[in-house]
Design an enzyme around this catalytic site. Structure first.
Site, PDB file in Angstrom:
ATOM      1  N   ASN A  11      11.822  -2.583  -1.370  1.00  0.00           N
ATOM      2  CA  ASN A  11      10.381  -2.679  -1.097  1.00  0.00           C
ATOM      3  C   ASN A  11       9.792  -1.301  -1.395  1.00  0.00           C
ATOM      4  OD1 ASN A  11       7.848  -2.932  -0.034  1.00  0.00           O
ATOM      5  ND2 ASN A  11       8.501  -3.619   1.998  1.00  0.00           N
ATOM      6  N   ARG A 102      10.284  -6.804  -3.417  1.00  0.00           N
ATOM      7  CA  ARG A 102       9.053  -7.308  -2.825  1.00  0.00           C
ATOM      8  C   ARG A 102       7.892  -6.943  -3.746  1.00  0.00           C
ATOM      9  NH1 ARG A 102       6.070  -5.604   2.735  1.00  0.00           N
ATOM     10  NH2 ARG A 102       4.581  -7.305   2.661  1.00  0.00           N
ATOM     11  N   ARG A 252      -7.760  -0.567   8.412  1.00  0.00           N
ATOM     12  CA  ARG A 252      -8.620  -1.402   7.553  1.00  0.00           C
ATOM     13  C   ARG A 252      -9.648  -2.134   8.405  1.00  0.00           C
ATOM     14  NH1 ARG A 252      -3.716  -4.240   4.995  1.00  0.00           N
ATOM     15  NH2 ARG A 252      -2.819  -2.602   3.707  1.00  0.00           N
ATOM     16  N   GLU A 402      11.491 -10.064   6.637  1.00  0.00           N
ATOM     17  CA  GLU A 402      11.075 -10.340   5.257  1.00  0.00           C
ATOM     18  C   GLU A 402      12.234 -10.121   4.281  1.00  0.00           C
ATOM     19  OE1 GLU A 402       7.854  -7.809   6.572  1.00  0.00           O
ATOM     20  OE2 GLU A 402       6.554  -8.805   5.131  1.00  0.00           O
TER      21      GLU A 402
END
Ligand code: ADP
Length: 417
Positions: A11, A102, A252, A402
């Site tokens: 990743n 990923r 964010r 994941e």
């Protein structure tokens, strides 16, 4: 001689490469994957890069950490392989023949994981305008490992592909239709790899086929999103064209009035579309409101300390964070017509913060949801039911994984090797 019993999962971010190595044990029925080692290279291209490797040792991991200068992703990939060999996770380069990567954004091109060839690389490359912060470093990571281990085969696993089942009325924005047809402006959604893991786990926990699972899953990490799963498929999700949409996150903003861009460019000296977008990604959310940290643990600590200079701001940030999640849960319960097998909390905050789970459930007024306080606070390994029998539907905390999904897809797509 090449060995085919291991899978490396990568990743790659802009200044980091996270990795895990799995051993494959093939039985007659199905393969099992056992983690042998994991770690990361961080601060790539910045002084004092850090290489951390944790080697599996029974149920525990032994951690080793080295500070060394790592100038780019190629040097990062070299550090990963050298570290894996040094700490005997792999014997040599021949031990790695399959690598799963990923990939954040697959646009409309990829509705499943793909064996990587030139066409796939150019497809991922063409999605860069949709994910300028995420796809370029992932491609750099891919190219570094391609150079370093030329005999390896690679698979791309996309965060977006799980959401390609969302119906059109939910993925479209109400903008001129040509923006969609000509420029692919639509909701894509992210964290799909995590949602797939949770779906697999729920199917096992509830002893149902995946295609019968209906759930609302809150992936609450530094990046945060929520997904309505209907009959085992993504039906709605909060992130949009980019990961900026939806929930309030670490730094964010989540949903805002799109006119804010123009307004800020008018009223703030030197503001540009790019600088406002940067602030919405990096200076907003919990960080923007609390005015001191994007890390929930810091914000909670400040919100509980009356003497902290950001006490009031931190309380406000948590209130806003929680309210938005609660509103989405209610919206998705409506989307699923209240046919819900489970509400799930996962990722750093969702897995670990009993305070946030409690606040969210208390904020939902029009569904009858009830936690068992001791279960909500209990330690757990994998998953735990945390709701009371009177709750309208069960509520779980589940640790996401994941990497195992990337490993499984890599195995399944490269099974003939
Ligand atoms: P990402 O993968 O998106 O970077 P993570 O899933 O690692 O993020 O989640 C990071 C967030 O989880 C941070 O806000 C952090 O404060 C929060 N977190 C991690 N552990 C805990 C904990 N024990 N209690 C509360 N929050 C936690």
């Amino acid at each position: 001689m090449l060995n085919h019993n291991k899978i490396l999962v990568i990743n790659a971010g802009s200044s980091s490469i996270k990795f895990q190595v799995f051993r494959i044990d093939e039985t007659k029925h199905q393969p099992t994957f056992t983690i042998l080692g994991k770690g990361l290279v961080e601060r790539i291209g910045i002084k004092d890069s850090n290489f951390i490797i944790e080697v599996a040792n029974g149920n525990d991991f032994t951690k080793h950490e080295v500070v060394q200068d790592i100038k780019d992703h190629v040097a990062g990939a070299q550090a990963v392989i050298a570290g894996l060999i040094k700490y005997q996770v792999i014997a040599n380069f021949d031990d790695i023949t399959r690598i799963g990567h990923r990939m954040v954004h697959g646009g409309q091109k990829f509705n499943s994981s793909m064996v990587i060839d030139k066409t796939v690389v150019s497809g991922i490359d063409s999605c860069i305008p949709l994910a300028p912060l995420h796809n370029p470093p992932a491609l750099k990571g891919l190219s570094a490992f391609q150079k370093l281990i030329p005999h390896a085969h690679h698979v791309a696993v996309f965060d977006t592909s799980f959401h390609t089942t969302i119906p059109q009325e939910k993925f479209l924005y109400s903008v001129p239709y040509e923006w969609y047809t000509d420029h692919e402006v639509r909701r894509y959604g992210f964290h799909g790899i995590s949602y797939r893991y949770i779906l697999e786990k729920l199917a096992i926990v509830m002893n149902k086929p995946q295609t019968k699972v209906n759930a609302i899953v809150c992936h609450l990490g530094n990046g945060a999103s929520i997904c309505a799963i209907k009959d085992g498929k993504s039906y709605n999700t909060s992130m949009g064209l980019t990961p900026l949409d939806g929930l309030i996150m670490g730094s964010r903003s989540g949903i805002i009035d799109p006119s804010i861009h123009n307004y800020m460019c008018d009223v703030k000296k030197d503001a540009t579309i790019a600088s406002v977008t940067n602030d919405l990604n990096k200076a907003s959310g919990l960080l923007g409101i609390s005015q001191h940290s994007s890390d929930l643990r810091d914000v909670i600590a400040a919100s509980e300390d009356k003497n902290h200079p950001k006490y009031i701001q931190s309380q406000l940030a948590i209130k806003m964070f929680v309210q938005r999640i609660a509103n989405y849960i209610v919206q998705y319960a409506n989307d699923l017509q209240n046919n819900i097998d489970a509400l799930v909390f996962t990722a750093g905050i969702g897995e670990n913060s009993f305070i946030i789970r409690d606040l969210i459930i208390n904020e939902i007024k029009i569904l009858t949801l009830k936690l068992v306080d001791s279960k909500n606070r209990d330690k757990y390994d994998d998953f735990l039911l945390i709701s009371d029998k009177q709750s309208q539907f069960p509520i779980y905390k589940i640790k996401t994984n994941e990497e195992i999904i990337i490993c499984q897809d890599t195995y399944n797509l490269l099974i003939s090797i």
